[in-house]
Design a protein around this motif. Structure first.
Motif, PDB file in Angstrom:
ATOM      1  N   ASN A  43       1.095   5.345  -0.085  1.00  0.00           N
ATOM      2  CA  ASN A  43       0.246   6.518   0.177  1.00  0.00           C
ATOM      3  C   ASN A  43       0.562   7.661  -0.782  1.00  0.00           C
TER       4      ASN A  43
ATOM      5  N   ASN B  56       2.396  -1.372   4.280  1.00  0.00           N
ATOM      6  CA  ASN B  56       2.168   0.056   4.014  1.00  0.00           C
ATOM      7  C   ASN B  56       3.473   0.840   3.981  1.00  0.00           C
ATOM      8  N   ILE B  57       3.596   1.664   2.950  1.00  0.00           N
ATOM      9  CA  ILE B  57       4.791   2.502   2.785  1.00  0.00           C
ATOM     10  C   ILE B  57       4.360   3.944   2.539  1.00  0.00           C
ATOM     11  N   ASN B  58       4.904   4.850   3.322  1.00  0.00           N
ATOM     12  CA  ASN B  58       4.611   6.264   3.096  1.00  0.00           C
ATOM     13  C   ASN B  58       5.871   7.135   3.220  1.00  0.00           C
ATOM     14  N   THR B  59       6.524   7.088   4.392  1.00  0.00           N
ATOM     15  CA  THR B  59       7.639   8.019   4.647  1.00  0.00           C
ATOM     16  C   THR B  59       8.721   7.984   3.557  1.00  0.00           C
TER      17      THR B  59
ATOM     18  N   GLN C   4       0.875  -1.176   0.000  1.00  0.00           N
ATOM     19  CA  GLN C   4       0.000   0.000   0.000  1.00  0.00           C
ATOM     20  C   GLN C   4       0.907   1.219   0.000  1.00  0.00           C
TER      21      GLN C   4
ATOM     22  N   HIS D  30       2.039  -2.149   9.048  1.00  0.00           N
ATOM     23  CA  HIS D  30       2.169  -0.697   8.849  1.00  0.00           C
ATOM     24  C   HIS D  30       3.608  -0.297   9.102  1.00  0.00           C
ATOM     25  N   GLY D  31       3.925   0.949   8.736  1.00  0.00           N
ATOM     26  CA  GLY D  31       5.258   1.458   9.047  1.00  0.00           C
ATOM     27  C   GLY D  31       6.363   0.731   8.294  1.00  0.00           C
ATOM     28  N   GLY D  32       6.094   0.415   7.027  1.00  0.00           N
ATOM     29  CA  GLY D  32       7.077  -0.358   6.243  1.00  0.00           C
ATOM     30  C   GLY D  32       8.378   0.390   5.950  1.00  0.00           C
ATOM     31  N   SER D  33       8.335   1.722   5.943  1.00  0.00           N
ATOM     32  CA  SER D  33       9.546   2.489   5.619  1.00  0.00           C
ATOM     33  C   SER D  33      10.654   2.216   6.633  1.00  0.00           C
TER      34      SER D  33
ATOM     35  N   LEU E 180       7.160   0.571  13.228  1.00  0.00           N
ATOM     36  CA  LEU E 180       7.060   1.990  13.581  1.00  0.00           C
ATOM     37  C   LEU E 180       6.682   2.822  12.372  1.00  0.00           C
ATOM     38  N   HIS E 181       5.808   3.800  12.564  1.00  0.00           N
ATOM     39  CA  HIS E 181       5.568   4.774  11.495  1.00  0.00           C
ATOM     40  C   HIS E 181       6.745   5.741  11.453  1.00  0.00           C
ATOM     41  N   GLY E 182       7.219   6.039  10.247  1.00  0.00           N
ATOM     42  CA  GLY E 182       8.350   6.956  10.122  1.00  0.00           C
ATOM     43  C   GLY E 182       9.667   6.195  10.149  1.00  0.00           C
TER      44      GLY E 182
ATOM     45  N   ASP F  44      -6.648   5.209   4.819  1.00  0.00           N
ATOM     46  CA  ASP F  44      -5.663   4.722   5.774  1.00  0.00           C
ATOM     47  C   ASP F  44      -5.849   5.444   7.121  1.00  0.00           C
ATOM     48  N   HIS F  45      -5.833   4.696   8.212  1.00  0.00           N
ATOM     49  CA  HIS F  45      -5.958   5.284   9.553  1.00  0.00           C
ATOM     50  C   HIS F  45      -7.178   6.191   9.719  1.00  0.00           C
TER      51      HIS F  45
HETATM   52  O1  G3H Z   1      -0.294   3.720   7.168  1.00  0.00           O
HETATM   53  C1  G3H Z   1       0.742   4.057   6.586  1.00  0.00           C
HETATM   54  C2  G3H Z   1       1.982   3.375   6.826  1.00  0.00           C
HETATM   55  O2  G3H Z   1       1.914   2.619   7.966  1.00  0.00           O
HETATM   56  C3  G3H Z   1       3.208   4.109   6.499  1.00  0.00           C
HETATM   57  O3  G3H Z   1       4.301   3.919   7.360  1.00  0.00           O
HETATM   58  O4  G3H Z   1       5.462   6.017   6.808  1.00  0.00           O
HETATM   59  O5  G3H Z   1       6.592   4.245   8.104  1.00  0.00           O
HETATM   60  O6  G3H Z   1       6.105   3.905   5.695  1.00  0.00           O
HETATM   61  P1  G3H Z   1       5.703   4.564   6.977  1.00  0.00           P
END
Ligand code: G3H
Ligand code: ZN
Length: 280
Positions: free
Chosen positions: A23, A226-229, A21, A204-207, A172-174, A81-82
């Motif tokens: 973002n 999930n990947i965002n950061t 996923q 979650h918190g794949g970054s 962890l997120h981030g 998401d969230h």
């Molecule tokens: O819900 C979004 C993700 O958990 C993103 O986590 O920012 O550590 O990749 P991340």
């Protein structure tokens, strides 16, 4: 759509791979994600947090994704998401989201179950998939995580009947300042999996998570990551560099090809790491 997504999760479970996923909060990032998915023929989930979706617009996010899905003929799934309240999740469902994640991690287990049930009830009527969450996922620099208790996870999935479950296993997120997040608690992941069986599990918190941990987590039952950061960092750092390199350029879209390229590169790396290439 939910049957389609659930089938993808089952396929991933059987084949021991995971769906990413990714973002987005702007067109460039969405374009980069879609281009990576197209190049590698990967099914993909695109996500917006409440904040991201407020910036893009719920209806606009749904329309953009629909348009990309029609153009590419790929399974591109849009997830809220969230989502933190039933009211906002309802808005996302009404706007055309395919899936929603209810984050009740700030609530007691009882209240989390109660609210998640409300979400499941509404989502079912609209053919929308629901991801629940048990335990507390940590946030770098903000919040300490609380590992998901296997017995709580079992009670949660039995009572709420969610389609998938986000777990807290040291993720962890981030990203920590070191660039690498602490190791995942894979023992806890296995205990959760043993307790709850085949419900698709979400990380979650794949970054910043070490690649070896990601691979082991997929082997132990994670089917969505999930990947965002990392995408935000690629976007912002590349844009800042472009500003420095072309200080007189005022045509804004001309800064963007390099940005799209940088984000796409990360998405491609993740798709390969998760093993979802050629699975669309
Ligand atoms: O819900 C979004 C993700 O958990 C993103 O986590 O920012 O550590 O990749 P991340
Ligand atoms: Zn998350």
């Amino acid at each position: 759509m939910p049957a389609k997504i659930l089938n993808l999760f089952k396929k991933a479970q059987r084949g021991r791979w995971a769906i990413g996923q990714f973002n987005f909060s702007n067109l460039e990032t969405l374009k980069a994600i879609v281009q990576a998915a197209e190049k590698l023929k990967s099914p993909t989930i695109v996500g917006t947090s409440e904040g991201e979706s407020k910036f893009v617009g719920l209806e606009q996010a749904a329309a953009l994704v629909k348009s990309y899905r029609e153009k590419t003929k790929l399974p591109i799934i849009l997830n809220l998401d969230h989502g933190r309240s039933f009211d906002y999740i309802k808005k996302a469902i009404d706007a055309g989201y395919d899936a929603v994640h209810f984050d009740g991690s700030g609530l007691s287990l009882e209240k989390n179950i109660q609210e998640t049930k409300k979400v499941v009830n509404y989502a079912r009527k609209h053919g929308v998939l629901v991801e629940g969450e048990a335990g507390v996922i940590g946030d770098v620099g903000k919040q300490k995580g609380v590992l998901t208790e296997p017995k709580d996870a079992l009670r949660f999935v039995k009572e709420t009947k969610v389609d998938s479950l986000a777990v807290a296993i040291g993720n962890l997120h981030g990203i920590e300042a070191s660039g690498i997040n602490p190791k995942l608690n894979l023992k806890r992941l296995k205990e959760i999996k043993e307790k709850i069986g085949n419900i698709p599990l979400v990380l979650h918190g794949g970054s910043g998570t070490p690649e070896a941990d990601i691979k082991k987590a997929i082997k132990s039952g994670i089917v969505k990551i999930n990947i965002n950061t990392e995408l935000r960092m690629a976007y912002t750092n590349t844009l800042k560099k472009s500003f420095q390199e072309k200080p007189t350029e005022i045509v804004s879209y001309k800064y963007m090809p390099l940005v799209v390229e940088a984000v796409q590169k990360i998405v491609e790396e993740k798709i390969r790491l998760f093993g979802s290439q050629n699975k669309a």
